[in-house]
Design an enzyme around this catalytic site. Structure first.
Site, mmCIF file in Angstrom:
data_model
loop_
_atom_site.group_PDB
_atom_site.id
_atom_site.type_symbol
_atom_site.label_atom_id
_atom_site.label_comp_id
_atom_site.label_asym_id
_atom_site.label_seq_id
_atom_site.Cartn_x
_atom_site.Cartn_y
_atom_site.Cartn_z
ATOM 1 N N CYS A 7 0.390 -1.541 0.731
ATOM 2 C CA CYS A 7 0.003 -0.001 0.226
ATOM 3 C C CYS A 7 1.134 1.364 0.201
ATOM 4 C CB CYS A 7 -0.751 -0.257 1.093
ATOM 5 S SG CYS A 7 -1.889 1.663 1.486
ATOM 6 N N CYS A 13 -2.542 6.734 6.258
ATOM 7 C CA CYS A 13 -4.102 6.980 5.587
ATOM 8 C C CYS A 13 -4.350 6.766 6.960
ATOM 9 C CB CYS A 13 -4.657 6.333 4.279
ATOM 10 S SG CYS A 13 -6.032 5.510 4.714
ATOM 11 N N CYS A 16 -7.300 2.650 7.191
ATOM 12 C CA CYS A 16 -7.565 0.608 7.827
ATOM 13 C C CYS A 16 -5.132 1.098 8.245
ATOM 14 C CB CYS A 16 -7.058 -0.373 7.355
ATOM 15 S SG CYS A 16 -5.454 -0.182 6.023
ATOM 16 N N CYS A 89 -6.199 1.829 -3.420
ATOM 17 C CA CYS A 89 -6.502 1.052 -1.841
ATOM 18 C C CYS A 89 -6.781 0.236 -2.213
ATOM 19 C CB CYS A 89 -7.799 2.197 -1.286
ATOM 20 S SG CYS A 89 -8.070 1.525 0.359
ATOM 21 N N GLN A 213 -23.349 -4.990 6.884
ATOM 22 C CA GLN A 213 -21.065 -5.520 6.781
ATOM 23 C C GLN A 213 -20.913 -5.045 6.333
ATOM 24 O OE1 GLN A 213 -20.264 -6.711 9.834
ATOM 25 N NE2 GLN A 213 -22.125 -7.527 11.366
ATOM 26 N N TYR A 242 -30.013 -7.467 20.080
ATOM 27 C CA TYR A 242 -29.288 -6.598 19.288
ATOM 28 C C TYR A 242 -28.753 -6.800 17.392
ATOM 29 C CZ TYR A 242 -26.886 -6.111 23.831
ATOM 30 O OH TYR A 242 -26.808 -6.330 24.621
ATOM 31 N N GLU A 263 -34.410 -5.269 19.279
ATOM 32 C CA GLU A 263 -33.803 -3.866 18.215
ATOM 33 C C GLU A 263 -33.542 -2.837 18.822
ATOM 34 O OE1 GLU A 263 -30.441 -3.851 16.716
ATOM 35 O OE2 GLU A 263 -31.441 -1.248 16.899
ATOM 36 N N ASP A 311 -25.285 -10.354 19.461
ATOM 37 C CA ASP A 311 -24.332 -9.255 18.429
ATOM 38 C C ASP A 311 -24.061 -7.661 19.519
ATOM 39 O OD1 ASP A 311 -22.659 -8.962 16.595
ATOM 40 O OD2 ASP A 311 -24.410 -8.803 14.593
ATOM 41 N N CYS A 338 -17.726 -8.577 18.391
ATOM 42 C CA CYS A 338 -16.534 -7.717 17.149
ATOM 43 C C CYS A 338 -15.164 -7.321 17.937
ATOM 44 C CB CYS A 338 -17.184 -6.462 16.471
ATOM 45 S SG CYS A 338 -18.199 -5.680 17.368
HETATM 46 N N1 SAH Z 1 -26.519 -8.492 14.240
HETATM 47 C C1 SAH Z 1 -26.807 -7.501 13.419
HETATM 48 C C2 SAH Z 1 -26.149 -6.110 13.830
HETATM 49 C C3 SAH Z 1 -25.033 -5.926 14.852
HETATM 50 S S1 SAH Z 1 -24.415 -4.283 15.566
HETATM 51 C C4 SAH Z 1 -25.865 -7.645 11.850
HETATM 52 O O1 SAH Z 1 -24.844 -8.333 12.769
HETATM 53 O O2 SAH Z 1 -26.177 -7.081 11.098
HETATM 54 C C5 SAH Z 1 -25.738 -4.285 16.959
HETATM 55 C C6 SAH Z 1 -26.894 -3.760 17.104
HETATM 56 O O3 SAH Z 1 -27.244 -3.379 18.635
HETATM 57 C C7 SAH Z 1 -27.051 -2.907 16.384
HETATM 58 O O4 SAH Z 1 -28.217 -2.010 15.854
HETATM 59 C C8 SAH Z 1 -27.566 -1.972 18.052
HETATM 60 O O5 SAH Z 1 -28.592 -0.263 17.429
HETATM 61 C C9 SAH Z 1 -28.018 -2.237 18.870
HETATM 62 N N2 SAH Z 1 -28.639 -2.353 20.103
HETATM 63 C C10 SAH Z 1 -27.555 -1.315 20.772
HETATM 64 N N3 SAH Z 1 -27.790 -1.904 21.713
HETATM 65 C C11 SAH Z 1 -28.517 -2.332 22.442
HETATM 66 C C12 SAH Z 1 -29.876 -2.581 23.250
HETATM 67 N N4 SAH Z 1 -29.011 -2.218 24.508
HETATM 68 N N5 SAH Z 1 -31.057 -3.180 22.982
HETATM 69 C C13 SAH Z 1 -31.125 -4.090 21.727
HETATM 70 N N6 SAH Z 1 -30.324 -3.634 20.115
HETATM 71 C C14 SAH Z 1 -29.123 -2.347 20.830
#
Ligand code: SAH
Length: 382
Positions: A7, A13, A16, A89, A213, A242, A263, A311, A338
């Site tokens: 790169c 930059c 990343c 990039c 994603q 989530y 969510e 998640d 993550c």
């Molecule tokens: N599983 C999804 C998104 C994960 S990102 C995917 O893979 O595409 C994490 C998500 O958690 C976000 O959308 C955020 O708005 C949500 N979030 C954050 N705090 C929360 C809570 N207390 N209760 C429910 N959702 C929540």
């Protein structure tokens, strides 16, 4: 494994963290990072990397600025507001990068001014390209500081002529003094104003502001691990906590009895509901609520779940969530993380609540950046 590519913007930059390490060394570092944080709780399987870790980003963004009298597009230098003009990039989709290059040429030829954060003058702020890696649909979003967009029609016609692969062009208006790229107002200038993509055999609609994603191939690898870990037989009640726009829950629905997605973000829940409908999935429903409160309420109503998938954002979950989750008594928990550091902290809460970590799998969604995803399976011991 692919040959290493160089790169030209290393250490300049801030997009990343590509450095002098080979991808193999980077993967080994990520594996170690996961092991250091959760190795004392369970077995960590070998990380799933990319065979070809380049040009994977399906969402490509650049900020406009001036270098002398010329408009350029690029990334901010790490920690500053100086723009590093970027060409070639190594992690961005190539078609998207080519469109940005053309857009910059057109903006220069039409003499449209870039927005200046210090003076608040000028028009063009950012350009964002999103591509459906499997549908090949491409969305171009031009972010302007106000509603005016000089030479708009000529710009759109010329961009489409040079890039017939573009399926929609949107003007997004962001008049705020903010680090957020997008404002709330979207004006389709060509096409529908959204694209669609297919992930795990399901069709998703992606608007300019939707969360999706950025590495489609590895997202499928990640979800596959999560689905395997859940060991569904077709009868289970699954909570997808989530859930965002519902991708994980929807990918599990055909193997479960029913799925409840929870969510907090209202727009994401709307997208999730629309996505379930367009895929004719009838055994999933979405709740716009805090995941902890929702599970507390379930337990008060004597409701149970067999599997909980979570998640959460990088900050991880909370002890309150884990306690509320234990009250609905799932026999299996699949934690999609993550951030290995918050995962390690959270596994301690799960242990206290009677859940034992069994096995974990790392998946590298973001080659050349210090982020890594981990799927961790836990089971109930009491
Ligand atoms: N599983 C999804 C998104 C994960 S990102 C995917 O893979 O595409 C994490 C998500 O958690 C976000 O959308 C955020 O708005 C949500 N979030 C954050 N705090 C929360 C809570 N207390 N209760 C429910 N959702 C929540």
């Amino acid at each position: 494994m692919a040959d290493m590519q160089k790169c030209p913007y290393v250490n300049r930059c801030g997009g990343c963290h590509i450095g002098s390490e080979s991808y193999e060394e980077e993967l080994a570092g990520k594996q170690k990072w996961i092991e250091e944080n959760i190795g004392k709780y369970c077995k960590v399987n070998g990380i799933t990397g990319m065979y070809y870790p380049y040009y994977y980003r399906n969402k490509v963004h650049a900020v406009f600025g001036h270098v002398k009298d010329e408009i350029v597009a690029g990334m901010y230098e790490e920690g500053t507001h100086n723009i590093v003009p970027i060409k070639n990039c190594l992690i961005e989709d190539k078609q998207a990068a080519a469109i940005i290059e053309t857009a910059v040429q057109l903006i220069n030829s039409f003499k449209i001014w870039a927005y200046n954060e210090d003076t608040g003058r000028g028009v063009m702020r950012h350009i964002l390209i999103r591509k459906g890696m499997s549908t090949k649909q491409i969305m171009v979003v031009i972010v302007t500081a106000g509603p005016e967009f000089p030479h708009k029609n000529n710009f759109v016609d010329e961009l489409r002529k040079r890039h017939p692969e573009i399926t929609t062009i949107v003007q997004n208006i962001n008049g705020q003094d903010t680090t957020m790229v997008l404002g709330e107002r979207n004006k389709p200038l060509y096409g529908d104003g959204y694209i669609e993509d297919v992930l795990c055999g399901l069709r998703f609609r992606i608007s300019p502001n939707s969360f999706y994603q950025i590495n489609s191939a590895q997202t499928q690898a990640l979800y596959k691990k999560a689905i395997q870990a859940a060991e569904l037989t077709g009868k289970e009640t699954v909570i997808d906590a989530y859930c965002g726009i519902g991708t994980i829950g929807m990918a599990m629905a055909s193997k479960a009895g029913r799925v409840i997605g929870v969510e907090l973000n209202t727009q994401a829940v709307k997208d999730a509901k629309a996505n379930a409908k367009r895929n004719n999935i009838s055994n999933i429903h979405f709740v716009n609520a805090d995941a902890t409160e929702y599970m507390t309420q379930m337990s008060e109503n004597d409701q149970r779940a067999d599997v909980v998938v979570l998640d959460p954002p990088r900050s991880g979950t909370t002890e309150e969530f884990v306690k509320a989750m234990a009250l609905v008594k799932p026999s299996r928990v699949v934690y999609v993380s993550c951030n290995p550091e918050t995962l390690g902290r959270d596994l301690e809460y799960f242990k206290k609540a009677g859940y034992k970590a069994k096995e974990a799998w790392g998946v590298d969604m973001f080659p050349f950046s210090w982020h890594v995803e981990t799927v961790c399976l836990l089971t109930r011991i009491k």
